[in-house]
Design a protein around this motif. Structure first.
Motif, PDB file in Angstrom:
ATOM      1  N   VAL A  55       0.840  -1.195   0.000  1.00 43.31           N
ATOM      2  CA  VAL A  55       0.000   0.000   0.000  1.00 43.31           C
ATOM      3  C   VAL A  55       0.879   1.251   0.000  1.00 43.31           C
ATOM      4  N   LEU A  56       1.912   1.251   0.820  1.00 45.65           N
ATOM      5  CA  LEU A  56       2.831   2.393   0.914  1.00 45.65           C
ATOM      6  C   LEU A  56       4.124   2.017   0.204  1.00 45.65           C
ATOM      7  N   ASP A  57       4.223   2.403  -1.067  1.00 41.56           N
ATOM      8  CA  ASP A  57       5.375   1.978  -1.863  1.00 41.56           C
ATOM      9  C   ASP A  57       6.187   3.134  -2.436  1.00 41.56           C
ATOM     10  N   ARG A  58       5.826   4.368  -2.063  1.00 42.38           N
ATOM     11  CA  ARG A  58       6.558   5.548  -2.541  1.00 42.38           C
ATOM     12  C   ARG A  58       6.985   6.384  -1.341  1.00 42.38           C
ATOM     13  N   PRO A  59       8.251   6.772  -1.267  1.00 45.43           N
ATOM     14  CA  PRO A  59       8.674   7.636  -0.151  1.00 45.43           C
ATOM     15  C   PRO A  59       7.844   8.922  -0.067  1.00 45.43           C
ATOM     16  N   SER A  60       7.290   9.379  -1.193  1.00 42.73           N
ATOM     17  CA  SER A  60       6.462  10.589  -1.161  1.00 42.73           C
ATOM     18  C   SER A  60       5.162  10.372  -0.379  1.00 42.73           C
ATOM     19  N   GLN A  61       4.726   9.114  -0.242  1.00 47.97           N
ATOM     20  CA  GLN A  61       3.524   8.836   0.545  1.00 47.97           C
ATOM     21  C   GLN A  61       3.789   9.016   2.032  1.00 47.97           C
ATOM     22  N   LEU A  62       4.934   8.515   2.487  1.00 47.46           N
ATOM     23  CA  LEU A  62       5.245   8.542   3.911  1.00 47.46           C
ATOM     24  C   LEU A  62       6.741   8.343   4.092  1.00 47.46           C
ATOM     25  N   ASN A  63       7.377   9.304   4.721  1.00 48.74           N
ATOM     26  CA  ASN A  63       8.809   9.216   4.969  1.00 48.74           C
ATOM     27  C   ASN A  63       9.029   8.538   6.318  1.00 48.74           C
ATOM     28  N   LEU A  64       9.584   7.344   6.285  1.00 47.23           N
ATOM     29  CA  LEU A  64       9.833   6.593   7.516  1.00 47.23           C
ATOM     30  C   LEU A  64      11.266   6.749   8.017  1.00 47.23           C
ATOM     31  N   ASP A  65      12.065   7.571   7.350  1.00 51.95           N
ATOM     32  CA  ASP A  65      13.442   7.798   7.793  1.00 51.95           C
ATOM     33  C   ASP A  65      13.446   8.308   9.230  1.00 51.95           C
ATOM     34  N   GLY A  66      14.259   7.698  10.067  1.00 47.32           N
ATOM     35  CA  GLY A  66      14.389   8.131  11.454  1.00 47.32           C
ATOM     36  C   GLY A  66      13.297   7.624  12.382  1.00 47.32           C
ATOM     37  N   THR A  67      12.369   6.831  11.862  1.00 41.98           N
ATOM     38  CA  THR A  67      11.324   6.276  12.720  1.00 41.98           C
ATOM     39  C   THR A  67      11.964   5.288  13.693  1.00 41.98           C
ATOM     40  N   PRO A  68      11.718   5.439  14.998  1.00 37.53           N
ATOM     41  CA  PRO A  68      12.331   4.531  15.979  1.00 37.53           C
ATOM     42  C   PRO A  68      11.909   3.075  15.766  1.00 37.53           C
ATOM     43  N   ASN A  69      12.742   2.161  16.249  1.00 42.20           N
ATOM     44  CA  ASN A  69      12.419   0.736  16.175  1.00 42.20           C
ATOM     45  C   ASN A  69      11.074   0.457  16.831  1.00 42.20           C
ATOM     46  N   SER A  70      10.324  -0.443  16.228  1.00 43.79           N
ATOM     47  CA  SER A  70       9.011  -0.875  16.720  1.00 43.79           C
ATOM     48  C   SER A  70       7.992   0.257  16.786  1.00 43.79           C
ATOM     49  N   LYS A  71       8.195   1.297  16.025  1.00 40.92           N
ATOM     50  CA  LYS A  71       7.207   2.372  15.878  1.00 40.92           C
ATOM     51  C   LYS A  71       6.783   2.364  14.415  1.00 40.92           C
ATOM     52  N   GLY A  72       6.152   3.396  13.927  1.00 40.22           N
ATOM     53  CA  GLY A  72       5.772   3.458  12.519  1.00 40.22           C
ATOM     54  C   GLY A  72       4.327   3.067  12.295  1.00 40.22           C
ATOM     55  N   ILE A  73       4.083   2.166  11.344  1.00 41.41           N
ATOM     56  CA  ILE A  73       2.732   1.801  10.916  1.00 41.41           C
ATOM     57  C   ILE A  73       2.190   0.663  11.775  1.00 41.41           C
ATOM     58  N   TYR A  74       1.104   0.955  12.497  1.00 38.56           N
ATOM     59  CA  TYR A  74       0.476   0.001  13.410  1.00 38.56           C
ATOM     60  C   TYR A  74      -0.938  -0.354  12.960  1.00 38.56           C
ATOM     61  N   ALA A  75      -1.261  -1.635  13.023  1.00 33.58           N
ATOM     62  CA  ALA A  75      -2.630  -2.144  12.911  1.00 33.58           C
ATOM     63  C   ALA A  75      -3.432  -1.500  11.787  1.00 33.58           C
ATOM     64  N   ALA A  76      -2.914  -1.580  10.586  1.00 32.67           N
ATOM     65  CA  ALA A  76      -3.639  -1.057   9.430  1.00 32.67           C
ATOM     66  C   ALA A  76      -4.923  -1.857   9.213  1.00 32.67           C
ATOM     67  N   THR A  77      -5.952  -1.188   8.724  1.00 32.47           N
ATOM     68  CA  THR A  77      -7.236  -1.821   8.432  1.00 32.47           C
ATOM     69  C   THR A  77      -7.580  -1.571   6.973  1.00 32.47           C
ATOM     70  N   ILE A  78      -8.073  -2.604   6.283  1.00 35.78           N
ATOM     71  CA  ILE A  78      -8.510  -2.453   4.895  1.00 35.78           C
ATOM     72  C   ILE A  78     -10.028  -2.578   4.829  1.00 35.78           C
ATOM     73  N   ARG A  79     -10.646  -1.687   4.066  1.00 33.32           N
ATOM     74  CA  ARG A  79     -12.091  -1.699   3.848  1.00 33.32           C
ATOM     75  C   ARG A  79     -12.360  -1.427   2.368  1.00 33.32           C
ATOM     76  N   TYR A  80     -13.565  -1.798   1.932  1.00 33.38           N
ATOM     77  CA  TYR A  80     -14.008  -1.553   0.560  1.00 33.38           C
ATOM     78  C   TYR A  80     -15.408  -0.973   0.628  1.00 33.38           C
ATOM     79  N   HIS A  81     -15.627   0.125  -0.105  1.00 29.58           N
ATOM     80  CA  HIS A  81     -16.942   0.766  -0.094  1.00 29.58           C
ATOM     81  C   HIS A  81     -17.172   1.474  -1.424  1.00 29.58           C
ATOM     82  N   LYS A  82     -18.235   1.082  -2.111  1.00 32.11           N
ATOM     83  CA  LYS A  82     -18.668   1.724  -3.357  1.00 32.11           C
ATOM     84  C   LYS A  82     -17.533   1.884  -4.370  1.00 32.11           C
TER      85      LYS A  82
END
Length: 161
Positions: A55-82
């Motif tokens: 889902v997040l495949d471009r650095p322009s979407q989200l810069n994770l540089d410098g994100t501490p260990n075990s932080k960052g993206i947590y418990a993502a949820t996927i939904r579909y609507h219309k």
């Protein structure tokens, strides 16, 4: 009797979220500080899964540089609507120490996915989306109770007999 091997997706895929669209199933998982982020898998039978991208495949979407260990993206949820796929998640402790929720969208789960839509005044973690019959969308998340209240003793002190 048919026996299936567990885990259905070998490796580290924490906090899985699945949605069904017609006869297709899509699964995403947390990726914490790793990039590319939030792998997406496809299945027709909930047993055989194939990764179709991130889902997040471009650095322009989200810069994770410098994100501490075990932080960052947590418990993502996927939904579909219309006709639109949504992925909502919490960015827990960026390099600057902030915590924010955001969502991205696409018409094709293989991508590309949009840039983040940051949710202002939306505290909490482990966010999810609910689409009501009246056309409104709601975000649910876990957060501290209002001032003056406390967590139940089970959470504050652990399980005691």
């Amino acid at each position: 009797m048919t026996t299936f091997k567990n885990p259905i997706i070998p490796g580290c895929y924490a906090d899985p979220s699945i949605c069904r669209v017609d006869n297709d199933y899509y699964l995403i998982a947390s990726t914490f500080e790793y990039f590319p982020g939030v792998p997406i898998f496809h299945s027709k039978d909930l047993v055989n899964w194939r990764q179709i991208g991130h889902v997040l495949d471009r650095p322009s979407q989200l810069n994770l540089d410098g994100t501490p260990n075990s932080k960052g993206i947590y418990a993502a949820t996927i939904r579909y609507h219309k006709g639109i796929f949504y992925m909502i998640t919490t960015f827990v402790e960026s390099a600057s120490g902030e915590r924010r929720n955001f969502f991205v969208t696409t018409e094709n789960p293989e991508g590309p996915w949009s840039d983040p839509n940051w949710l202002e005044d939306c505290p909490g973690i482990d966010s999810s989306l609910f689409f009501d019959d009246d056309g409104k969308a709601y975000v649910t998340a876990n957060r501290r109770p209002p001032s003056g209240q406390d967590y139940p003793k089970l959470w504050k002190f652990g399980c005691k007999s």
